[in-house]
Design a protein around this motif. Structure first.
Motif, mmCIF file in Angstrom:
data_model
loop_
_atom_site.group_PDB
_atom_site.id
_atom_site.type_symbol
_atom_site.label_atom_id
_atom_site.label_comp_id
_atom_site.label_asym_id
_atom_site.label_seq_id
_atom_site.Cartn_x
_atom_site.Cartn_y
_atom_site.Cartn_z
ATOM 1 N N THR A 7 0.835 -1.207 0.000
ATOM 2 C CA THR A 7 0.000 0.000 0.000
ATOM 3 C C THR A 7 0.866 1.252 0.000
ATOM 4 O O THR A 7 0.581 2.227 -0.708
ATOM 5 C CB THR A 7 -0.925 0.002 1.229
ATOM 6 N N ALA A 11 0.869 4.199 -2.754
ATOM 7 C CA ALA A 11 0.491 5.561 -2.400
ATOM 8 C C ALA A 11 1.610 6.562 -2.626
ATOM 9 O O ALA A 11 1.351 7.750 -2.831
ATOM 10 C CB ALA A 11 0.051 5.604 -0.931
ATOM 11 N N TRP A 66 -3.880 5.792 3.164
ATOM 12 C CA TRP A 66 -4.285 6.315 1.869
ATOM 13 C C TRP A 66 -4.474 7.821 1.904
ATOM 14 O O TRP A 66 -4.191 8.520 0.930
ATOM 15 C CB TRP A 66 -5.574 5.624 1.412
#
Length: 246
Positions: A7, A11, A66
């Motif tokens: 992730t 990002a 996020w």
């Protein structure tokens, strides 16, 4: 932990590109990171990308990860637009306006990310003793296959013999990072979408293997196809969906 790292890589990707673009615009010919003859640009990009990815991955909450990633992208795009205007770049004002609009969309998207509120069901809830504890082997196997595909593609892109093998490695990393990983990331909630992404990946890897007669690509295509079938038939687990963005 592996999912948090991936992730973070997702990002921080655009932000890392923007940081290099900002440095290139600000320093010009004195620090030509993006020049084709300067091989250090790629290594500087990897260093910045990994650093930003670690910062994002250290955050415990997925929604916060996020939001921070989208915020970094928006901030870097605004700084890049301002740097272009200050340096008198061609179409600097127009580009700054376009980047500002994109940054505003990213900020809006970050503000819209929130935890899903769970609705109380009228059906009786099972007790902890009666909840199924079956191991989701299909997704665990898929994470391992994704990791192996990424490592093998990286090895081919850097240590492969000839331009053909290096090109196969680069394409393999793109498939793993931009098709397989997003599909697997949402596989808990959308197993059919994940299965479709992995079927597409298996087809692309099979095409690569057929064009280049590459055994590792053929083995990867077979493994990805198996995982695609398993993900397609995977049942939805009893999982907490409170972190699913909506």
């Amino acid at each position: 932990m592996f999912e948090r790292i991936m992730t973070g890589l997702h990002a921080a990707l655009i932000a890392a590109f923007a940081v290099l673009a900002i440095v290139a615009v600000m320093f010009g010919r004195g620090f030509e990171l993006l020049a084709a003859r300067n091989g250090m640009g790629a290594w500087w990009f990897l260093a910045v990308w990994l650093l930003l990815s670690v910062v994002v991955a250290l955050l415990s909450d997925s929604i916060v990860r996020w939001k921070v990633g989208l915020g970094m992208m928006a901030a870097s795009l605004i700084v890049m637009g301002v740097a272009g205007v200050m340096q008198g770049a061609p179409l600097g004002i127009e580009m700054a306006g376009a980047l500002s609009v994109l940054a505003a969309l990213l900020v809006f998207s970050a503000n819209r990310l929130q935890a899903r509120s769970l609705k109380k069901s009228s059906r009786p809830q099972a007790t902890a003793a009666t909840l199924p504890k079956a191991v989701d082997w299909s997704r665990r196997l898929s994470w391992w296959v994704l990791s192996i595909c990424m490592i093998e593609a990286f090895r081919l892109s850097h240590l492969g013999v000839g331009d053909q093998q290096k090109a196969i490695g680069c394409i393999g990393m793109l498939i793993a990072f931009f098709v397989m990983l997003p599909g697997l990331s949402v596989s808990i909630w959308f197993p059919r979408i994940a299965s479709g992404c992995w079927l597409l990946s298996a087809g692309l890897l099979a095409l690569i293997a057929w064009k280049s007669v590459n055994l590792s690509s053929a083995a990867g295509a077979a493994s990805v196809l198996l995982c695609a079938i398993l993900l397609g038939f995977a049942t939805r687990r009893d999982t907490d969906n409170s972190e699913l963005p909506q």
